[in-house]
Design an enzyme around this catalytic site. Structure first.
Site, PDB file in Angstrom:
ATOM      1  N   HIS A  36     -18.702   7.736 108.308  1.00 52.67           N
ATOM      2  CA  HIS A  36     -19.141   6.634 107.550  1.00 52.67           C
ATOM      3  C   HIS A  36     -20.208   6.781 106.691  1.00 52.67           C
ATOM      4  O   HIS A  36     -20.570   6.237 105.464  1.00 52.67           O
ATOM      5  CB  HIS A  36     -19.639   5.509 108.513  1.00 52.67           C
ATOM      6  CG  HIS A  36     -18.151   5.055 109.432  1.00 52.67           C
ATOM      7  ND1 HIS A  36     -18.306   5.244 110.820  1.00 52.67           N
ATOM      8  CD2 HIS A  36     -17.288   4.386 109.141  1.00 52.67           C
ATOM      9  CE1 HIS A  36     -16.994   4.814 111.270  1.00 52.67           C
ATOM     10  NE2 HIS A  36     -16.607   4.325 110.248  1.00 52.67           N
ATOM     11  N   GLN A  60      -5.727  -6.475 112.973  1.00 52.68           N
ATOM     12  CA  GLN A  60      -4.875  -5.210 112.566  1.00 52.68           C
ATOM     13  C   GLN A  60      -4.557  -4.358 113.811  1.00 52.68           C
ATOM     14  O   GLN A  60      -4.225  -3.073 113.589  1.00 52.68           O
ATOM     15  CB  GLN A  60      -5.970  -4.395 111.611  1.00 52.68           C
ATOM     16  CG  GLN A  60      -7.167  -3.809 112.165  1.00 52.68           C
ATOM     17  CD  GLN A  60      -8.018  -3.219 110.899  1.00 52.68           C
ATOM     18  OE1 GLN A  60      -8.617  -3.693 110.510  1.00 52.68           O
ATOM     19  NE2 GLN A  60      -7.977  -1.797 110.884  1.00 52.68           N
ATOM     20  N   SER A 185     -13.806  10.288 113.434  1.00 52.28           N
ATOM     21  CA  SER A 185     -13.133   8.829 114.116  1.00 52.28           C
ATOM     22  C   SER A 185     -13.734   8.309 114.880  1.00 52.28           C
ATOM     23  O   SER A 185     -14.291   8.972 115.870  1.00 52.28           O
ATOM     24  CB  SER A 185     -11.418   9.145 114.288  1.00 52.28           C
ATOM     25  OG  SER A 185     -11.058   8.090 114.727  1.00 52.28           O
TER      26      SER A 185
END
Ligand code: PAF
Length: 277
Positions: A36, A60, A185
């Site tokens: 990020h 989602q 991640s």
């Protein structure tokens, strides 16, 4: 760094800044990591002001458990964002974004939504497109930054912007990896010790597949990757496909636009990755 919880207060600020500044946007679901930060750095280098959103978007998630267990580290995230001199952070509640109706809109993206992740995560891209469109309407950025780890998501968002005719440039950023090759991640922190140790096998296999493709057919590579994972004691392959980068349709004909896409279960944690071939 300014932190906003309400749409109205963020919009008011952005309207005043927009007259003389270019605005970049980095949407996130928090649990921020170096991947990020690399998006934020790129956004800072190309724009006057950067807005980061932190919002774990319920629509989602096709799996309730995954949503509940998604890492939430708001305090640490805000500290990190302050350290890297992010200008504005948007941390809305679910109600602020969706009101009473926590549902997705339905989109068609020329079939992009039906490939790979679309086959295995029902409704996922409707959820992603719904939240990204809503955030784009709120933030009205000039440019928005997305990582290539979620390559299908990136292509779908480019399509969303084209279909909805939004005046936003979508910038795809390279995959940021741990030293051992594991794609960064937010879910990585949930890996068990054993699964974390095994996970670099995913990128190693992608790299070997790329090399093998120089003198083997696509069918042979698909077979080889499947066999490698069948033998692995801790990782379970969900899919490996070789597909065109633009249409995302799988291909058995070699050309310059191919990418290998993979989804793997490391215990209950689902990891995805991809490589340009
Ligand atoms: O990639 C993500 O973190 C999410 O899918 C996004 C783009 C922030 C939308 O919730």
């Amino acid at each position: 760094m300014e932190v906003f919880n309400s749409v109205r207060s963020l919009q008011k600020k952005i309207t005043s800044y927009k007259k003389t500044n270019s605005i970049a946007f980095v949407p996130t679901m928090g649990a921020l990591h170096k991947g990020h930060l690399s998006l934020i750095k790129k956004a800072q280098s190309e724009n006057d002001l950067v807005v980061v959103s932190i919002f774990v978007n319920p629509t989602q998630f096709d799996n309730k458990e995954d949503l509940i267990k998604y890492p939430k580290t708001l305090e640490a995230d805000l500290k990190l964002l302050k350290k890297v001199k992010c200008d504005m952070v948007f941390t809305p509640t679910v109600k602020e974004i969706y009101n009473e109706d926590v549902v997705s809109k339905h989109y068609k993206f020329d079939g992009l939504e039906n490939e790979m992740e679309g086959k295995f995560r029902e409704g996922h891209f409707n959820g992603v497109a719904t939240i990204v469109q809503r955030l784009f309407e709120i933030v009205t950025p000039d440019k928005a930054y997305f990582g290539k780890k979620d390559f299908q998501q990136l292509q779908i968002i480019k399509k969303l912007v084209a279909i909805e005719k939004l005046p936003i440039k979508i910038v795809g950023c390279k995959i940021f990896r741990e030293k051992d090759g594991l794609a960064m991640s937010s879910r990585n922190v949930r890996l068990s010790k054993q699964h974390r140790k095994s996970a670099p096998f995913i990128y190693k296999t992608l790299k070997k597949a790329k090399k093998k493709l120089q003198n083997k057919s696509i069918e042979e590579i698909l077979h080889w990757v499947n066999k490698k994972f069948k033998k692995h004691p801790f990782l379970e392959l969900e899919y490996f496909i070789i597909a065109d980068e633009i249409t995302l349709k799988d291909s058995i004909v070699k050309d310059d636009n191919l990418r290998g896409f993979i989804a793997v279960f490391a215990g209950e944690i689902r990891l995805i990755d991809n490589i340009k071939l």
